[in-house]
Motif scaffolding. Structure first.
Motif, PDB file in Angstrom:
ATOM      1  N   SER A  84       0.808  -1.223   0.000  1.00 38.95           N
ATOM      2  CA  SER A  84       0.000   0.000   0.000  1.00 38.95           C
ATOM      3  C   SER A  84       0.838   1.269   0.000  1.00 38.95           C
ATOM      4  O   SER A  84       0.379   2.313  -0.470  1.00 38.95           O
ATOM      5  N   HIS A  85       2.050   1.215   0.504  1.00 39.53           N
ATOM      6  CA  HIS A  85       2.904   2.406   0.555  1.00 39.53           C
ATOM      7  C   HIS A  85       3.590   2.704  -0.782  1.00 39.53           C
ATOM      8  O   HIS A  85       4.219   3.743  -0.930  1.00 39.53           O
ATOM      9  N   PHE A  86       3.455   1.821  -1.770  1.00 38.54           N
ATOM     10  CA  PHE A  86       4.004   2.072  -3.100  1.00 38.54           C
ATOM     11  C   PHE A  86       2.996   2.878  -3.921  1.00 38.54           C
ATOM     12  O   PHE A  86       1.795   2.828  -3.677  1.00 38.54           O
ATOM     13  N   HIS A  87       3.487   3.599  -4.908  1.00 37.38           N
ATOM     14  CA  HIS A  87       2.621   4.440  -5.731  1.00 37.38           C
ATOM     15  C   HIS A  87       1.715   3.630  -6.649  1.00 37.38           C
ATOM     16  O   HIS A  87       0.549   3.958  -6.820  1.00 37.38           O
ATOM     17  N   TYR A  88       2.245   2.587  -7.281  1.00 44.96           N
ATOM     18  CA  TYR A  88       1.513   1.852  -8.310  1.00 44.96           C
ATOM     19  C   TYR A  88       1.153   0.455  -7.824  1.00 44.96           C
ATOM     20  O   TYR A  88       1.685  -0.532  -8.307  1.00 44.96           O
ATOM     21  N   HIS A  89       0.267   0.410  -6.844  1.00 44.29           N
ATOM     22  CA  HIS A  89      -0.148  -0.878  -6.286  1.00 44.29           C
ATOM     23  C   HIS A  89      -1.614  -1.139  -6.596  1.00 44.29           C
ATOM     24  O   HIS A  89      -2.366  -0.226  -6.941  1.00 44.29           O
ATOM     25  N   LEU A  90      -2.009  -2.382  -6.505  1.00 45.37           N
ATOM     26  CA  LEU A  90      -3.403  -2.772  -6.647  1.00 45.37           C
ATOM     27  C   LEU A  90      -3.831  -3.435  -5.345  1.00 45.37           C
ATOM     28  O   LEU A  90      -3.335  -4.532  -5.001  1.00 45.37           O
ATOM     29  N   MET A  91      -4.651  -2.744  -4.587  1.00 41.52           N
ATOM     30  CA  MET A  91      -5.169  -3.227  -3.303  1.00 41.52           C
ATOM     31  C   MET A  91      -4.054  -3.595  -2.321  1.00 41.52           C
ATOM     32  O   MET A  91      -4.259  -4.399  -1.408  1.00 41.52           O
ATOM     33  N   GLY A  92      -2.867  -3.095  -2.533  1.00 43.60           N
ATOM     34  CA  GLY A  92      -1.746  -3.402  -1.651  1.00 43.60           C
ATOM     35  C   GLY A  92      -1.190  -4.805  -1.840  1.00 43.60           C
ATOM     36  O   GLY A  92      -0.268  -5.208  -1.144  1.00 43.60           O
ATOM     37  N   LEU A  93      -1.726  -5.544  -2.823  1.00 45.59           N
ATOM     38  CA  LEU A  93      -1.334  -6.940  -3.017  1.00 45.59           C
ATOM     39  C   LEU A  93      -0.249  -7.128  -4.063  1.00 45.59           C
ATOM     40  O   LEU A  93       0.497  -8.107  -4.010  1.00 45.59           O
ATOM     41  N   VAL A  94      -0.175  -6.248  -5.026  1.00 44.36           N
ATOM     42  CA  VAL A  94       0.886  -6.252  -6.042  1.00 44.36           C
ATOM     43  C   VAL A  94       1.284  -4.807  -6.305  1.00 44.36           C
ATOM     44  O   VAL A  94       0.507  -3.883  -6.056  1.00 44.36           O
ATOM     45  N   THR A  95       2.486  -4.628  -6.808  1.00 45.37           N
ATOM     46  CA  THR A  95       2.944  -3.282  -7.151  1.00 45.37           C
ATOM     47  C   THR A  95       3.781  -3.328  -8.420  1.00 45.37           C
ATOM     48  O   THR A  95       4.593  -4.240  -8.604  1.00 45.37           O
ATOM     49  N   LEU A  96       3.568  -2.366  -9.282  1.00 43.65           N
ATOM     50  CA  LEU A  96       4.341  -2.301 -10.523  1.00 43.65           C
ATOM     51  C   LEU A  96       5.803  -1.969 -10.271  1.00 43.65           C
ATOM     52  O   LEU A  96       6.652  -2.247 -11.113  1.00 43.65           O
ATOM     53  N   GLU A  97       6.103  -1.392  -9.116  1.00 41.42           N
ATOM     54  CA  GLU A  97       7.501  -1.070  -8.816  1.00 41.42           C
ATOM     55  C   GLU A  97       8.388  -2.323  -8.760  1.00 41.42           C
ATOM     56  O   GLU A  97       9.599  -2.220  -8.892  1.00 41.42           O
ATOM     57  N   TYR A  98       7.801  -3.479  -8.584  1.00 41.32           N
ATOM     58  CA  TYR A  98       8.577  -4.725  -8.542  1.00 41.32           C
ATOM     59  C   TYR A  98       8.641  -5.447  -9.885  1.00 41.32           C
ATOM     60  O   TYR A  98       9.214  -6.530  -9.981  1.00 41.32           O
ATOM     61  N   ALA A  99       8.065  -4.872 -10.933  1.00 42.94           N
ATOM     62  CA  ALA A  99       7.997  -5.555 -12.233  1.00 42.94           C
ATOM     63  C   ALA A  99       9.372  -5.970 -12.748  1.00 42.94           C
ATOM     64  O   ALA A  99       9.551  -7.099 -13.215  1.00 42.94           O
ATOM     65  N   LEU A 100      10.351  -5.080 -12.663  1.00 41.85           N
ATOM     66  CA  LEU A 100      11.685  -5.419 -13.152  1.00 41.85           C
ATOM     67  C   LEU A 100      12.300  -6.555 -12.328  1.00 41.85           C
ATOM     68  O   LEU A 100      12.923  -7.468 -12.883  1.00 41.85           O
ATOM     69  N   PHE A 101      12.104  -6.530 -11.023  1.00 42.99           N
ATOM     70  CA  PHE A 101      12.621  -7.613 -10.167  1.00 42.99           C
ATOM     71  C   PHE A 101      11.983  -8.951 -10.542  1.00 42.99           C
ATOM     72  O   PHE A 101      12.670  -9.969 -10.642  1.00 42.99           O
ATOM     73  N   TRP A 102      10.651  -8.948 -10.743  1.00 46.85           N
ATOM     74  CA  TRP A 102       9.967 -10.194 -11.106  1.00 46.85           C
ATOM     75  C   TRP A 102      10.402 -10.665 -12.500  1.00 46.85           C
ATOM     76  O   TRP A 102      10.565 -11.863 -12.720  1.00 46.85           O
ATOM     77  N   PHE A 103      10.569  -9.725 -13.417  1.00 45.64           N
ATOM     78  CA  PHE A 103      10.987 -10.080 -14.775  1.00 45.64           C
ATOM     79  C   PHE A 103      12.371 -10.729 -14.751  1.00 45.64           C
ATOM     80  O   PHE A 103      12.558 -11.844 -15.267  1.00 45.64           O
ATOM     81  N   VAL A 104      13.336 -10.071 -14.157  1.00 44.90           N
ATOM     82  CA  VAL A 104      14.701 -10.612 -14.092  1.00 44.90           C
ATOM     83  C   VAL A 104      14.720 -11.902 -13.276  1.00 44.90           C
ATOM     84  O   VAL A 104      15.346 -12.894 -13.670  1.00 44.90           O
ATOM     85  N   GLY A 105      14.031 -11.901 -12.147  1.00 49.16           N
ATOM     86  CA  GLY A 105      13.992 -13.097 -11.302  1.00 49.16           C
ATOM     87  C   GLY A 105      13.396 -14.296 -12.006  1.00 49.16           C
ATOM     88  O   GLY A 105      13.886 -15.417 -11.874  1.00 49.16           O
ATOM     89  N   SER A 106      12.353 -14.056 -12.803  1.00 44.88           N
ATOM     90  CA  SER A 106      11.728 -15.182 -13.513  1.00 44.88           C
ATOM     91  C   SER A 106      12.651 -15.735 -14.591  1.00 44.88           C
ATOM     92  O   SER A 106      12.685 -16.952 -14.818  1.00 44.88           O
TER      93      SER A 106
END
Length: 161
Positions: free
Chosen positions: A107-129
């Motif tokens: 919830s403290h991130f700017h681009y979150h959905l219901m506090g359950l996911v956040t776009l700020e982590y997209a690069l981490f998830w992409f590289v991690g995957s």
């Protein structure tokens, strides 16, 4: 030997993916705390739910890899994996929240959905995957177990086994 080598069972592969994800989350949270707060204790955190979440996510990504590898280049697969991760993270977080057991809150991130996911982590998830595919999934699929039946009797050679 007891027969031809067999692919690791789904449960064994689930375990490998679960432990890998658990370890990566602890390291990520420790690194994040160090970068943000200069916490030299380097303590990472996670939840027992992460084992189930990462294990299942890894098995699904494994199947996506097997399905997409001949049809989609690496970066395209990374996009598919990232979309899968967001869907899975949202779904499991939504379910866990109903039991007051969701261990994360974005919830403290700017681009979150219901506090359950956040776009700020997209690069981490992409590289991690992509790292999961290239370093963990591909190697896990190469692992084989020898047959577990009785071994043939050992022969004595010059009085030694």
């Amino acid at each position: 030997m007891g027969g031809c080598p067999k692919l690791l069972s789904p449960l064994t592969r689930w375990y490998i993916y679960a432990i890998h994800g658990y370890f990566c989350e602890v390291m990520f949270t420790a690194t994040w705390a160090f970068v943000e707060e200069r916490d030299w204790r380097f303590r990472g955190v996670t939840s027992i739910w992460a084992l189930f979440i990462y294990g299942m996510a890894g098995l699904v990504q494994e199947q996506l890899y097997l399905w997409l590898r001949g049809h989609c280049h690496l970066l395209g697969r990374g996009v598919c994996y990232t979309l899968w991760i967001y869907l899975w993270e949202f779904s499991t977080g939504y379910l866990l929240r109903h039991f007051d057991a969701c261990p994360w809150d974005y919830s403290h991130f700017h681009y979150h959905l219901m506090g359950l996911v956040t776009l700020e982590y997209a690069l981490f998830w992409f590289v991690g995957s992509l790292l999961l595919e290239t370093l963990v999934i591909r190697n896990t699929l190469r692992l084989r177990l020898e047959g577990l039946g009785p071994s043939p009797p050992r022969q004595l050679t010059h009085g030694h086994l």
